[in-house]
Design a protein around this motif. Structure first.
Motif, short mmCIF file in Angstrom:
data_model
loop_
_atom_site.label_atom_id
_atom_site.label_comp_id
_atom_site.label_asym_id
_atom_site.label_seq_id
_atom_site.Cartn_x
_atom_site.Cartn_y
_atom_site.Cartn_z
N GLU A 128 -43.93 45.98 41.73
CA GLU A 128 -42.70 45.19 41.64
C GLU A 128 -42.03 45.36 40.28
N LEU A 129 -42.84 45.44 39.25
CA LEU A 129 -42.28 45.61 37.91
C LEU A 129 -41.61 46.97 37.76
N LYS A 130 -42.18 47.98 38.39
CA LYS A 130 -41.56 49.32 38.35
C LYS A 130 -40.19 49.29 38.98
N VAL A 131 -40.10 48.64 40.12
CA VAL A 131 -38.83 48.61 40.86
C VAL A 131 -37.81 47.74 40.16
N SER A 132 -38.28 46.59 39.66
CA SER A 132 -37.34 45.61 39.12
C SER A 132 -36.88 45.91 37.70
N SER A 133 -37.64 46.73 36.96
CA SER A 133 -37.30 46.97 35.57
C SER A 133 -35.94 47.62 35.41
N GLU A 134 -35.54 48.42 36.38
CA GLU A 134 -34.24 49.09 36.31
C GLU A 134 -33.11 48.16 36.72
N ASN A 135 -33.46 47.09 37.43
CA ASN A 135 -32.42 46.23 37.98
C ASN A 135 -32.35 44.86 37.32
N GLY A 136 -33.00 44.72 36.19
CA GLY A 136 -32.96 43.44 35.49
C GLY A 136 -33.67 42.33 36.22
N TYR A 137 -34.68 42.67 36.99
CA TYR A 137 -35.53 41.72 37.70
C TYR A 137 -34.88 41.01 38.88
N PRO A 138 -33.78 41.50 39.47
CA PRO A 138 -33.20 40.73 40.57
C PRO A 138 -33.93 40.91 41.89
N ASP A 139 -34.66 42.01 42.06
CA ASP A 139 -35.24 42.32 43.37
C ASP A 139 -36.75 42.17 43.44
N ALA A 140 -37.39 41.75 42.33
CA ALA A 140 -38.84 41.63 42.34
C ALA A 140 -39.28 40.49 43.26
N GLU A 141 -40.29 40.75 44.05
CA GLU A 141 -40.78 39.75 44.99
C GLU A 141 -41.95 38.97 44.40
N GLU A 142 -42.03 37.71 44.80
CA GLU A 142 -43.13 36.87 44.34
C GLU A 142 -44.40 37.20 45.13
N CYS A 143 -45.56 37.04 44.45
CA CYS A 143 -46.84 37.22 45.12
C CYS A 143 -47.89 36.44 44.35
N SER A 144 -49.01 36.17 44.99
CA SER A 144 -50.05 35.37 44.35
C SER A 144 -51.41 35.70 44.94
N VAL A 145 -52.46 35.28 44.24
CA VAL A 145 -53.83 35.45 44.70
C VAL A 145 -54.66 34.32 44.12
N VAL A 146 -55.69 33.89 44.85
CA VAL A 146 -56.59 32.83 44.39
C VAL A 146 -57.96 33.43 44.09
N LEU A 147 -58.45 33.18 42.87
CA LEU A 147 -59.75 33.65 42.44
C LEU A 147 -60.65 32.46 42.16
N TYR A 148 -61.90 32.51 42.64
CA TYR A 148 -62.88 31.48 42.34
C TYR A 148 -63.89 32.04 41.35
N ARG A 149 -64.23 31.23 40.34
CA ARG A 149 -65.22 31.63 39.35
C ARG A 149 -66.31 30.55 39.32
N VAL A 150 -67.55 30.97 39.61
CA VAL A 150 -68.68 30.05 39.72
C VAL A 150 -69.51 30.10 38.44
N TYR A 151 -69.79 28.93 37.87
CA TYR A 151 -70.56 28.84 36.64
C TYR A 151 -71.82 28.02 36.86
N SER A 152 -72.79 28.22 36.00
CA SER A 152 -74.01 27.43 36.08
C SER A 152 -73.68 25.97 35.76
N GLY A 153 -74.51 25.08 36.24
CA GLY A 153 -74.26 23.66 36.02
C GLY A 153 -73.35 23.05 37.06
N GLY A 154 -73.01 23.82 38.10
CA GLY A 154 -72.22 23.27 39.19
C GLY A 154 -70.73 23.30 39.00
N LYS A 155 -70.22 23.99 37.96
CA LYS A 155 -68.78 24.06 37.75
C LYS A 155 -68.17 25.23 38.52
N ILE A 156 -66.99 24.99 39.07
CA ILE A 156 -66.24 26.02 39.79
C ILE A 156 -64.78 25.96 39.34
#
Length: 506
Positions: A128-156
């Motif tokens: 998206e950055l490749k495409v949008s860099s020439e156009n001043g960011y008007p055409d970049a699409e939003e996207c997301s991802v969820v990451l889980y990180r597990v730690y000792s002691g029961g924290k997530i």
């Protein structure tokens, strides 16, 4: 119109300070400290919106209440799923069933589960950055991802990375379990990522927008490294068992050149501690080694793990013939200056089976504090034996990674002095000359005495330095510790004792 995609690699400079914190407390303000600092601008990375780098942005008005609610609900849901599970790897496996990428434990010790989702997100953002860099960011699409990180002691941690077409943000929801075992959400934050990149090695590196001076009195570390692309499982297991215990802080085995016949640079004091933990599965008892380590114990362990002879040990490791022991001291603020490089951990990137049955590993020092997945590269050759034993045969530092790493500080101060004044350090000759002038303590007959007194808690005092007469030089350290005669212990007494001793030697 397409533009060339640049490799997004983290580059850092290690800055060498001119002011030296001392050879332990004993030569404070005399010798220059070489430390690692996090400075300069990250290059080859996608910068954020251009807002102040020192501003920590908890952009809760932009992160809708609904998004936070979903994050909290999902975090509690996965915590309920792993309730009662004490093994973090098992917990990670259970969570990965929902298709989200998951990591567990210390950084780089376990491959990310469902890593394809995380990598697809990063590749999509780059596209998206490749495409949008020439156009001043008007055409970049939003996207997301969820990451889980597990730690000792029961924290997530539930971390949702969102690209809005221009900037990247992370919504972090931290959950834990109460004493009763009920999952609760401890904190939710929404922060803009100032700079980020996805390296050739498969690391997602980024820097959060965190407060900077003068907003805060101390520098806040906003660097984060997450390994996305998996390594061979064999690499992880070998590193965990045989290489990570060495590290880059308590000894210099992975940060200098050595091998059979040239072991003079090795810090045997620090190495003994690491080998002791590998051999016995526990840390060394400092109280039992305060008066030194018996020669038989020291030499047996060192010759078992290194290609070193007893003669070499007695030459390089400050063997005390009278007590038949080797001096030892614990790593502490008195003989160690904190720097980012020492917090690095070794990561195997390649493995080669040699014709003689030995194995050579190519290893990179990964340093989150400095924001780099290659602070230093080196090749370590080992020999495996029956029963899971290993013998370390050779280390060779390669000419890639950062331009400089901090000067290693030997625990035993006499070794430090020898390296500096015998011309085997990286210090500038003019600086060494100035150090020598500042350390001049006086004359004792035809001898010139150089050194620095020091004192510490619990009635301790010392004098470390060297004596010169013509072309001959003797290095020494006198250490006094007598709780029963507190009033008599002083640095000046240690100096007097040192002078009396060297008179009989030169």
């Amino acid at each position: 119109m397409k533009i060339e995609q640049k490799e997004r690699k983290m580059k850092r400079k290690w800055k060498k300070a001119r002011d030296y914190a001392g050879i332990s407390a004993m030569v404070l303000l005399v010798i220059a400290l070489f430390g690692l600092t996090v400075s300069g601008t990250l290059t080859g990375f996608r910068d954020g919106s251009g807002k102040g780098a020192g501003q920590q942005e908890q952009i809760t008005d932009e992160a809708s209440g609904q998004q936070e609610q979903v994050a909290e609900e999902e975090c509690l849901e996965v915590m309920q799923k792993v309730k009662g599970v004490t093994d973090i790897r098992e917990a990670a496996e259970r969570i990965s069933g929902n298709g989200s990428p998951v990591t567990a434990g210390e950084n780089g010790t376990m491959n990310m589960l469902n890593y394809e989702e995380m990598e697809a997100f990063l590749n999509q953002v780059q596209k998206e950055l490749k495409v949008s860099s020439e156009n001043g960011y008007p055409d970049a699409e939003e996207c997301s991802v969820v990451l889980y990180r597990v730690y000792s002691g029961g924290k997530i941690h539930r971390e949702e990375y969102t690209f809005d077409g221009k900037d990247m943000y992370v919504l972090t929801c931290i959950g834990s379990c109460e004493e009763a075992g009920n999952p609760v959400v401890l904190n939710i934050s929404y922060t803009r990522i100032q700079e980020w990149g996805y390296t050739e090695k498969g690391w997602f590196l980024y820097r959060l927008c965190v407060p900077q001076p003068p907003e805060v009195s101390e520098i806040v570390d906003g660097n984060v490294l997450i390994r996305v692309r998996p390594l061979p499982q064999e690499y992880l297991e070998i590193a965990e068992q045989y290489i990570r215990p060495l590290g880059y802080m308590s000894n210099n085995l992975l940060r200098c050149d050595w091998g059979e016949g040239h072991m003079e640079q090795v810090d045997f004091t620090g190495s003994f501690e690491s080998f002791y933990q590998i051999e016995y599965g526990k840390k060394i008892d400092s109280s039992e080694c305060a008066q030194g380590i018996r020669a038989e114990e020291f030499e047996t362990l060192m010759t078992r793990y290194l290609p070193v002879t007893v003669e070499e040990l007695r030459k390089y490791a400050q063997y005390d013939e009278k007590t038949q022991s080797y001096p030892w001291t614990a790593l502490s603020c008195g003989n160690y200056s904190v720097n980012a490089f020492s917090t690095s951990f070794p990561e195997i990137t390649d493995m080669e089976q040699n014709e003689d049955g030995t194995v050579t590993f190519t290893i990179d020092a990964v340093c989150e504090m400095a924001g780099t997945d290659r602070a230093l590269s080196h090749k370590l050759t080992v020999e495996f034996a029956e029963g899971g034993k290993v013998r370390y045969l050779k280390n060779e530092v390669l000419e890639n990674g950062t331009e400089e790493v901090p000067e290693y500080e030997y625990r035993m101060q006499v070794r430090v002095l020898m390296k500096i004044f015998e011309g085997r350090s990286s210090y500038d000759p003019d600086d060494v000359k100035l150090m020598k002038e500042l350390m001049f303590s006086g004359n004792s007959g035809e001898q010139k005495i150089y050194g620095k007194t020091g004192s510490g808690p619990d009635e301790k005092a010392w004098f470390v330095g060297f004596a010169e007469e013509k072309e001959e030089r003797i290095y020494f350290v006198v250490y006094l510790n007598d709780p029963g005669h507190q009033e008599a212990i002083s640095g000046s007494l240690a100096r007097q004792i040192a002078e009396n001793i060297v008179k009989t030697l030169l």
